[in-house]
Scaffold this active site. Structure first.
Site, short mmCIF file in Angstrom:
data_model
loop_
_atom_site.label_atom_id
_atom_site.label_comp_id
_atom_site.label_asym_id
_atom_site.label_seq_id
_atom_site.Cartn_x
_atom_site.Cartn_y
_atom_site.Cartn_z
N SER A 60 9.63 -7.13 8.63
CA SER A 60 9.18 -7.57 9.95
C SER A 60 8.51 -8.93 9.80
O SER A 60 8.02 -9.26 8.74
CB SER A 60 8.19 -6.57 10.54
OG SER A 60 6.96 -6.65 9.85
N GLU A 115 31.42 -14.80 4.25
CA GLU A 115 32.18 -15.03 5.47
C GLU A 115 31.31 -15.01 6.70
O GLU A 115 31.52 -15.75 7.64
CB GLU A 115 33.28 -13.98 5.62
CG GLU A 115 34.60 -14.46 5.10
CD GLU A 115 35.73 -13.55 5.52
OE1 GLU A 115 36.08 -12.68 4.73
OE2 GLU A 115 36.21 -13.70 6.66
N GLU A 128 0.85 -1.18 0.00
CA GLU A 128 0.00 0.00 0.00
C GLU A 128 0.89 1.24 0.00
O GLU A 128 2.04 1.17 0.41
CB GLU A 128 -0.97 -0.03 1.19
CG GLU A 128 -0.33 -0.16 2.52
CD GLU A 128 -0.34 1.13 3.29
OE1 GLU A 128 -1.09 2.05 2.92
OE2 GLU A 128 0.42 1.23 4.25
N GLY A 139 1.70 -8.13 7.47
CA GLY A 139 1.19 -8.92 6.36
C GLY A 139 2.16 -8.93 5.19
O GLY A 139 2.51 -9.98 4.65
#
Lengths: 492, 446
Positions: free
Chosen positions: B147, B261, B78, B151
């Site tokens: 996160s 690494e 959005e 959603g």
């Protein structure tokens, strides 16, 4: 250590096993043979006595266990600035150092390090060094003349805190060779003042000077400031400073002043620094201040003191009166305030209310305790303030009609912004000031007494019904309930 | 030559990205319009050094006009949050094609992000990614910011990761993920989203650095004196850690740590790839110069749970690997001493089977702070990445919350309506249970 017993060793700063001290005596202490140094420790409890031994006073200490006698060979007199830099940053030539990886073990697990050797080569290019940290490196002097200027002239920021510098002379010798020096940290050194004044231009580029925990006095601060014409930030934490005079030609360019943890400062001393023209940030945490007054400004006026002050920090103090914030409203440029952990802000369990009251008291505040005050928050806070003190305002002579509005001195002093809030949001109406009963159903019930005029032997019925009179339904629910009761009775 | 592409997904990812690129620009002396500052006497002190030492074309692409454009992509389903970037301070830094927004959001629903709404946008995102990848001489890998609980962050990221593995199979993918805070919740269905996305993303990511809002919130309140930390304060702190992790990629230095690494050193098994992050020192700007932080001080601080960016107690687990990334005025001698001292001061328990305990690197670019920020400018800082079995506590918490809701099939219809099946939930939950068991197993002694 052939120079250990010459007179100039007195006053030098030394280090013994991590503890710092000042040499106060050098000589023989009978009956024990050999040379001794008498030192006064920084830590007053480290020593064994106060400078006297078996009745004879050799030197004086401020504290009964502040002194000791030590053999000169056990004492570290320190090293010079350049050597200290080399010790820290330069790879010493040696075969064992020249390995790709240094294996340090942690328990039985080796620690793998990568690239340390090339890093060390880089750091050893001293001429490129711009920032140098020599905290606790036992630096006591500048070293040979010109040595620093030749090796590392581009240093801009130096941390020389907790070293063994004993006087400003040494500092000046170092700084003279660093033409670009901008930040100098001399915290936790005890520096004597020189007899002469510094060469002009020594600290010409200096912007930030840090003198925390040096025991410096205000008069000495002003003397230092005279050498730094472009000084912008000055840190003087924990020095037991008492501001004794007004700085006239010095400190005029200072933007930030940190006076935290100087418990001897009181509000009267603040007047002496109130006219620094560029002071934008003042840190007064943990100084024990409880109130502040700007006598030159009346209620609701702006003071001429602290004209540029934008950010004030008063955490960990003794503020317990709301009048403190009313006074802060008089500062013309104040935009941000931090006042955590004060008695006034501690007792309120709902910190929100305190925050709202502070916002409402100081009109131009944009940030409180590092949180931005959004316009909506300000509006809510001010409206709540206006409502909360509305009854008091009425009792003090407030009135909707401007002609009849005569507020008492006392009210105006306690709520200097109230008039302004009335202008902004309108005068509080009576219905706003009605004290609201908590919205419980029982408070919303009307008690109805139903009498039967025809039948006197019927007892008066008392019923509790919801008060719908001021709702859309009006009285009709009431009638229908009544008719139900009456009809049931009538049926009976 | 070893470029990294950053992809920022969802509100969290985008807001972190905003703070992150702001910090990178400050560190490299790049102005908000993409132009590097000239070396002048009175410019930002950093610019002088960085310009000669920076190899920032790992993160920035230089156009012919002399502008430096971040190699980044911002994606959301959005438009509101991305509009913030389009109209914000750094709008001229990014090319409009790098800021992608849909019209209908995922509404905190993994299923919408993954299936219904996300599938409409995925092709465009992949096309833009391809474009950015083509500009790279030798793309090293991707950094994904998102996160777990949102959603878009959960659903769309799963979809994207799957497709990225398909197209760029040999490239590393590192994640910086915001784990849902234990006690501060922004959405009731977070546990569902987290479990579902962890299940589907685990096999596509090489390493996931988790942070949680509550830990950073507490740090801001207690150490920085911020009464009510906003997302801006929280993000500013988090990007200091991100900056430390990517510093060796952006500045030429003796220690050039490839993304590979990191993986090699921190991830013992493919599924055990969730290191915790800790950062030190965290000093309030009001207390600059008040406290001194030597190398040993900041090293010790990293092992304290109050400096961790995720709520988890490492004393309850064992370390499998530990990376210490120092920045600023740090000398190797002091680092060695600090590590030796750590041994005696803390019960840093390692698992039996891990040969090398610590990996240490130094980058002498000093840490930069945002002007007007809450943090004080310090001479040296350290970021510790440690893979510890104690993180299983975080997964257990999540699984417990998931179970509570799933037992009643609460809120499930929102997912089923978008075409998901209960089987997927069960599968995901099983996977997380297996993850918990894996952690327990690696922590056991022989």
């Amino acid at each position: 250590m052939s120079d250990t017993l010459t007179p100039d060793v007195i006053g030098r700063r030394v280090e013994v096993n991590g503890e710092h001290a000042t040499v106060r005596f050098a000589g023989v202490v009978p009956p024990v043979a050999g040379p001794w140094l008498g030192v006064e420790w920084d830590n007053p409890e480290r020593g064994k006595h106060d400078g006297s031994h078996e009745g004879t006073v050799y030197f004086k200490c401020r504290h009964p266990t502040g002194g000791s006698f030590i053999r000169p060979n056990k004492v570290n007199f320190g090293t010079d600035f350049l050597t200290a830099i080399k010790n820290r940053y330069v790879l010493e030539d040696g075969p064992e150092e020249d390995r790709k990886e240094q294996i340090v073990t942690l328990g039985n697990k080796p620690v793998e390090t990568v690239g340390f050797d090339s890093l060390m080569k880089q750091q050893s290019q001293l001429s490129k060094l711009q920032e140098v940290s020599l905290r606790n490196c036992a630096v006591s002097c500048a070293g040979e003349k010109g040595g620093v200027a030749e090796a590392c002239p581009n240093i801009r920021r130096v941390d020389l805190s907790k070293n063994l510098l004993s006087s400003w002379d040494e500092v000046i010798h170092i700084a003279d060779q660093l033409r670009h020096l901008e930040v100098l940290n001399l915290s936790e050194n005890k520096l004597k003042f020189p007899s002469g004044s510094a060469l002009t231009g020594t600290f010409s580029a200096l912007k930030v000077l840090v003198l925390n925990q040096t025991g410096i006095t205000w008069a000495e601060v002003l003397r230092c400031a005279a050498w730094c014409p472009g000084l912008e930030e000055l840190y003087l934490e924990s020095n037991n400073i008492v501001i004794s005079e007004r700085p006239t030609d010095v400190l005029q360019t200072v933007k930030l002043l940190d006076l935290s943890s100087n418990q001897l400062i009181d509000e009267n001393q603040l007047y002496l620094i109130a006219h620094l023209p560029r002071l934008e940030q003042l840190i007064l945490s943990d100084v024990g201040i409880s109130s502040i007054h700007f006598p030159d400004a009346g209620i609701g006026c702006k003071t001429s003191m602290f004209p540029s002050l934008q950010y004030l920090v008063v955490n960990d103090n003794q503020i317990s009166q709301w009048s403190f914030f009313n006074e802060l409203d008089k500062l013309p440029s104040l935009r941000a305030l931090s006042c955590l952990r004060n008695p006034l802000t501690k007792e309120d369990k709902a910190a929100n209310m305190t925050r709202q009251l502070i916002i409402a008291s100081i009109g131009q505040l944009k940030t409180l305790n590092k949180c931005e005050i959004l316009p909506k928050e300000r509006r809510t806070a001010e409206l709540d303030y206006r409502k909360a003190f509305g009854n008091e305002w009425k009792q003090a002579g407030g009135h909707q009609d401007p002609d009849k509005n005569r507020l008492s001195e006392e009210f105006l002093r306690a709520h200097p912004r109230y008039q302004f809030l009335c202008l902004k949001y309108g005068v509080p109406e009576d219905w706003e000031l009605k004290t609201q009963q908590p919205f419980m159903l029982k408070n919303q019930l009307l008690t109805l007494k139903i009498k039967y005029p025809d039948q006197l032997d019927q007892k008066v019925l008392e019923k509790q019904l919801p008060d719908t009179s001021n709702q859309l339904m009006g009285m009709s629910p009431l009638w229908s309930i009544c008719s139900r009761i009456l009809s049931s009775d009538l049926l009976r | 030559q070893r470029e990294c592409l950053s992809i920022h997904i969802g509100q969290a990812g985008i807001q972190i990205g905003d703070a992150c690129w702001e910090l990178y620009c400050l560190e490299h002396g790049i102005q908000p319009n993409g132009v590097v500052l000239d070396s002048q006497q009175d410019q930002l002190e950093n610019a002088k050094m960085e310009h000669t030492n920076a190899s920032f074309d790992t993160f920035f692409c230089e156009t012919r006009a002399g502008k430096h454009v971040p190699r980044a992509l911002f994606v959301d389903l959005e438009p509101t949050v991305i509009d913030g970037i389009r109209t914000g301070q750094h709008r001229s830094l990014f090319h409009p094609e790098q800021l992608l927004s849909g019209k209908e959001d995922a509404a905190n629903n993994y299923a919408r992000g993954r299936y219904s709404v996300g599938s409409k946008v995925i092709d465009l995102v992949l096309e833009r990614t391809r474009k950015l990848a083509e500009q790279c001489g030798g793309l090293q890998g991707f950094l994904i910011f998102r996160s777990f609980g949102g959603g878009t962050g959960s659903g769309f990221t799963s979809l994207l990761m799957e497709r990225l593995t398909g197209e760029y199979s040999r490239k590393t993918k590192l994640e910086f993920s915001v784990y849902p805070a234990p006690r501060i919740s922004t959405a009731v269905v977070e546990p569902y989203n987290c479990v579902l996305t962890t299940h589907s993303t685990t096999e596509h990511t090489d390493c996931t650095f988790i942070v949680d809002n509550e830990a950073i919130y507490d740090i801001c309140q207690r150490k920085l004196g911020v009464e009510r930390p906003s997302y801006a304060s929280i993000n500013r702190l988090m990007v200091q850690a991100v900056s430390s992790i990517t510093a060796s990629l952006r500045f030429e230095g003796p220690l050039n740590v490839d993304l590979i690494e990191f993986q090699t050193n921190l991830v013992p098994y493919p599924r055990i790839h969730f290191p915790t992050t800790a950062f030190a020192p965290i000093v309030s700007a009001d207390k600059a110069y008040r406290e001194q932080f030597s190398v040993s001080d900041i090293t010790t601080a990293c092992f304290e749970s109050s400096n961790q960016l995720v709520k988890c107690d490492p004393r309850l687990g064992k370390y499998m690997a530990c990376c210490l990334l120092y920045r600023g005025d740090v000398v190797p001698k002091e680092v060695n001493a600090a590590i030796a001292a750590t041994k005696s001061r803390h019960s840093v328990q390692f698992v039996d089977w891990c040969p090398t305990g610590f990996k240490v690197g130094i980058n002498n670019q000093p840490p930069t702070v945002m002007p007007d920020g809450d943090l004080a400018k310090v001479h040296r800082a350290v970021c510790m990445l440690s893979n510890t079995t104690a993180i299983v506590e975080a997964w257990a918490r999540l699984d417990h919350k998931f179970d509570l809701m799933y037992a009643k099939r609460a809120f499930l219809h929102w997912y089923l309506r978008e075409g998901m099946e209960e089987a997927e939930f069960l599968e995901a939950r099983e996977d997380l249970a297996a993850l918990e068991r894996d952690y327990e197993e690696v922590g056991q002694s022989f």
